[in-house]
Design a protein around this motif. Structure first.
Motif, short mmCIF file in Angstrom:
data_model
loop_
_atom_site.label_atom_id
_atom_site.label_comp_id
_atom_site.label_asym_id
_atom_site.label_seq_id
_atom_site.Cartn_x
_atom_site.Cartn_y
_atom_site.Cartn_z
N ILE A 1 0.85 -1.19 0.00
CA ILE A 1 0.00 0.00 0.00
C ILE A 1 0.89 1.24 0.00
N ASP A 2 0.31 2.39 -0.33
CA ASP A 2 1.09 3.63 -0.30
C ASP A 2 0.60 4.52 0.84
N VAL B 1 -3.24 5.47 0.86
CA VAL B 1 -4.14 4.40 1.34
C VAL B 1 -4.11 4.33 2.85
N SER C 1 -6.03 7.34 4.38
CA SER C 1 -7.50 7.21 4.30
C SER C 1 -8.01 6.17 5.28
N ALA C 2 -7.24 5.07 5.46
CA ALA C 2 -7.62 4.04 6.43
C ALA C 2 -7.56 4.59 7.85
N LEU D 1 -7.87 -1.65 7.03
CA LEU D 1 -7.14 -2.11 5.85
C LEU D 1 -7.56 -3.51 5.44
N ARG E 1 -11.24 -3.42 4.07
CA ARG E 1 -11.32 -2.86 2.71
C ARG E 1 -10.57 -3.73 1.70
N ASP F 1 -7.43 -4.02 1.43
CA ASP F 1 -6.16 -3.45 0.99
C ASP F 1 -5.02 -4.43 1.29
#
Length: 572
Positions: free
Chosen positions: A18-19, A22, A25-26, A41, A44, A46
């Protein structure tokens, strides 16, 4: 979990999965929902639980254990109480009294207070093992096996005690007696342990039948003597604050049930007069249930993107359709969770309120006090809302107010009972909605069904048979997709063999199959012309809409469910 947020971020970013965007937002979503960033995470999708554990294992420097692959002796498991194990996120899965060693599965292997408590209590050296939430939940379910084994014995013993109450004439006193309380508590505990969504008390001529709905399928659990039936119904009525001396009219109520191991279940009750007495239906709603992400519900990435794009619009109407019990309310709550930010005012009118959501103003329909969907919605309009959720569109007046709310700058969410997405439009027109107003307000229609998921512990593949292929072709022809049969029909199918994890059913849990109808400019023109559902469906398919059956076939091909399950819920 004893890992700093910055350290978790560092590990995840180094992994490259992930970056920073991400993670940010999490983090924001976790703050809004009172969750950990890792939970968001995973929810979702991710990252996966297994990947997170693999990533954290070097940091914690402890072994990893999957409790699904471990046989835990009952005598070892019960060295720690279920309440303690659940509240501290641990399961004792191995114990050697001779070597004075024990192995403890933990969500947080750096929780030294818990390790020290177990070491002192058992007088042995404790070796912590890192595990996932899914693995831990499976381990905790082992406690429920004892409840299942003792269930019939508990009921039988307390029925005998209940018969000793036959001298009592006051039904309310009998309903408060310890044996009756124990019977109902055991039924509720057992239902929760099996993951039931509903409990039915069905009055037959000579007995009271108890049935659970598990993963959408009804299961007979036990039957009680007829003499205890009115006492059991009276017990439920007392808990739900209903009139125990009223037997002629339906009654609705709700109560909370505190689980022995901790946690609370909200129970919605309906009592209905039937031929031989009264039928009780109880819907079990776990208070701690977190909103599911769109992917967790079963929406594909493409379908989820459409939903995300549509809910960003400041006004219009989004409808979720399908039969009762197929997850419409769950989908609406998931969308509300995505919209629930400090920047908007969200109000709802529901019957009943199934989940309490922080920072959302929820109103319960109450016919006795004059609060209906229509007049409640009219009042909500004066509460300066940005987003309105109507639990269900049931009458002409509610349609009219909802459409005008969407026209005047509000985003309106609601549910409707129709078989597919396109049929929602003629249904609204039948409820006196004006075609040109619908064309202006409708943004999105989501049709859905729930199917049982194949148990991942005993899944097996097999080659598709000519008979099944013909059935699939017939179904595809009925929805106008016979030309796509070659690309849609899977060569390999999947099923659950049956194991201890799924109770030999081959299934664990449910997942949705969806049909997403996005109202395009061309669709708006057809709506204004009041064309049939079939014409709307043809246009939607031509514009790329995936039908319920097609989405089901995709999940069959991925091994998420069986072809029989998909045909069960969508076959025409």
């Amino acid at each position: 979990m004893h890992i700093k947020e910055e350290k978790l971020k560092e590990l995840l970013l180094e992994s490259g999965l992930i970056d920073a965007g991400v993670f940010a937002s999490a983090k924001e979503e976790a703050f809004r929902g009172g969750q950990q960033v890792s939970e968001v995470l995973i929810g979702r999708e991710d990252i996966t639980e297994d990947y997170l554990v693999e990533l954290l294992q070097p940091y914690f420097a402890v072994p990893v254990v999957n409790l699904k692959k471990v046989t835990i002796p009952q005598e070892t498991l019960f060295l720690l109480t279920e309440t303690y194990a659940k509240s501290n996120g641990v399961v004792l899965f191995a114990f050697d009294d001779q070597k004075k060693e024990a192995k403890l599965a933990m969500l947080d292997p750096l929780d030294y207070d818990t390790i020290e408590f177990v070491r002192t209590k058992l007088g042995v050296w404790v070796e912590p093992h890192l595990t996932t939430h899914t693995s831990l939940r499976f381990g905790l379910k082992q406690y429920k096996k004892k409840i299942g084994e003792d269930f019939n014995q508990i009921i039988e013993e307390n029925i005998k005690k209940s018969f000793n109450l036959s001298g009592e004439t006051d039904l309310s006193k009998m309903a408060e007696a310890v044996p009756v309380i124990t019977i109902l508590d055991s039924i509720l505990e057992n239902a929760v342990s099996l993951g039931a969504s509903d409990i039915h008390f069905e009055q037959l001529p000579k007995k009271l039948l108890i049935r659970y709905r598990v993963d959408g399928i009804m299961q007979e659990i036990l039957s009680l003597p007829n003499v205890i039936s009115p006492i059991m119904v009276a017990r439920v009525k007392i808990l739900a604050n209903l009139q125990i001396d009223e037997h002629r009219v339906p009654q609705d109520g709700r109560f909370h049930f505190e689980m022995e191991e901790g946690g609370r279940v909200d129970i919605r009750v309906n009592v209905m007069p039937v031929l031989n007495g009264e039928k009780v239906e109880m819907r079990l709603l776990k208070s701690s249930t977190r909103p599911l992400s769109l992917n967790e519900l079963g929406l594909s990435d493409e379908a989820a993107k459409i939903v995300y794009d549509e809910i960003k619009k400041p006004h219009g109407m989004i409808l979720v359709t399908g039969p009762t019990g197929h997850g419409k309310t769950t989908t609406l709550y998931s969308i509300l969770h995505l919209l629930n930010t400090p920047k908007v005012n969200i109000t709802t009118i529901e019957d009943p309120i199934e989940y309490e959501v922080s920072r959302i103003n929820q109103t319960q329909v109450n016919a006795k006090t004059g609060v209906t969907f229509a007049n409640g919605l009219r009042s909500l309009m004066r509460q300066n809302p940005d987003i309105i959720m109507i639990g269900e569109i049931r009458d002409n007046e509610t349609v009219d107010i909802g459409v005008h709310a969407a026209l005047t700058g509000h985003l309106v969410l609601s549910s409707l009972h129709t078989n597919d997405a396109a049929s929602a439009i003629p249904r609204l027109l039948d409820m006196s909605a004006q075609a040109f107003l619908l064309a202006s307000t409708l943004n999105l229609i989501i049709a859905q069904r729930l199917v049982r998921k194949i148990c991942t512990a005993c899944i097996q593949s097999y080659k598709n048979s000519p008979t099944t292929i013909n059935i699939i072709k017939t179904q595809l022809k009925s929805i106008g997709k016979e030309k796509s049969a070659k690309s849609l029909i899977p060569e390999i199918l999947f099923r659950g063999k049956g194991c201890k994890i799924c109770g030999n059913s081959g299934f664990t849990g449910q997942i949705g199959i969806f049909e997403i109808l996005q109202v395009s400019e061309q669709m708006k023109k057809l709506i204004s012309q009041t064309v049939s559902a079939d014409q709307l469906k043809k246009l939607a398919s031509a514009e790329g809409m995936t039908t319920l059956f097609e989405d089901g076939l995709m999940k069959v091909e991925k091994g998420l469910t069986t072809i029989e399950e998909v045909l069960r819920v969508v076959r025409e």
